[in-house]
Design an enzyme around this catalytic site. Sequence first.
Site, short mmCIF file in Angstrom:
data_model
loop_
_atom_site.label_atom_id
_atom_site.label_comp_id
_atom_site.label_asym_id
_atom_site.label_seq_id
_atom_site.Cartn_x
_atom_site.Cartn_y
_atom_site.Cartn_z
N HIS A 75 0.84 -1.21 0.00
CA HIS A 75 0.00 0.00 0.00
C HIS A 75 0.87 1.25 0.00
O HIS A 75 0.59 2.22 -0.73
CB HIS A 75 -0.93 0.01 1.21
CG HIS A 75 -1.87 -1.14 1.25
ND1 HIS A 75 -2.67 -1.43 2.34
CD2 HIS A 75 -2.16 -2.10 0.32
CE1 HIS A 75 -3.40 -2.50 2.08
NE2 HIS A 75 -3.10 -2.93 0.87
N HIS A 259 -0.55 -11.15 -5.29
CA HIS A 259 0.82 -10.72 -4.98
C HIS A 259 1.83 -11.72 -5.56
O HIS A 259 2.88 -11.33 -6.06
CB HIS A 259 1.02 -10.63 -3.47
CG HIS A 259 0.24 -9.52 -2.83
ND1 HIS A 259 0.36 -8.21 -3.22
CD2 HIS A 259 -0.66 -9.52 -1.82
CE1 HIS A 259 -0.43 -7.45 -2.47
NE2 HIS A 259 -1.06 -8.23 -1.63
#
Length: 294
Positions: A75, A259
């Site tokens: 993030h 991911h």
Amino acid sequence: MKQLTLAKTVKGVGIGLHKGEPIEITLEPLEANSGIVFFRSDLNASYKASPENVINTQMATVLGDDRGFISTIEHLMSAINAYGIDNVRIVLNANEAPVMDGSSISFCMMLDEAEVKELDAPKKIMVIKKPVEVRDGNKFVRLTPTKEPRINYTIKFDNAVIGEQSYNFEFSKKNYIENIARARTFGFLKDVQALRSMNLALGGSLENTIVVDENRILNPEGLRFKDEFVRHKILDAIGDLTLLGYRVFGDYISYAGSHHLNHLLTKEVLKDKDAYEIVSLEKTTQKAYEKVFA
């Protein structure tokens, strides 16, 4: 176009998503060509943000080595990318970045407070020269050459609340802040007990995670966007691609990505020197690319 760093140091505090403990975070300026560097102050250990330093992608993107690790960096990395910052040192006193509200907007606010500073070195970008793809069954992530970088992301969940969602994102800082930065991470109520038995998601709450039951969202305020789930996946993907060390000038296309697939994609790109070119944005070359940094 010049490389950017921070104009001043900024500090923040937040809860770690997985350990649930308070974490102090400091963002500091760095000199040209330093890249993005994480520093564990409790271990006196530095980790360059790069694919070769990724050690885990199960629940988040994790940097580390035999000294320790830093989890949930995506993030913050996503916000750094959106602001076009090339060089920054991130100091943490724990093994993960704080989750804040589950999106990247708090990190954007920190970067706004720090402001940016030009350095006396040309900005460099990674231009994708030929398609690179990684697949896992029907799931895939792909980078292809383009004249205007976009992210085209589709997710599909066997859940009535999420279902199938698609979103097209065209790169610009303004577009990112308005349409991506506020999209929060999400999880399923049925998984909470199993995660906590593994000492994961101990800091997860309705304050920082969209929690989905079989046919409803438990957060009383509801969603920030009707397609917040896929927008958050784009937020994550931008953060993961930032590990390549440059803003990537290429189309990113994903179906049910993760991911893990993003990490494999970055490794695949670096493996083939013909797949990309590092372009220095001198005055003669920057015009074709400057829209991306608007």
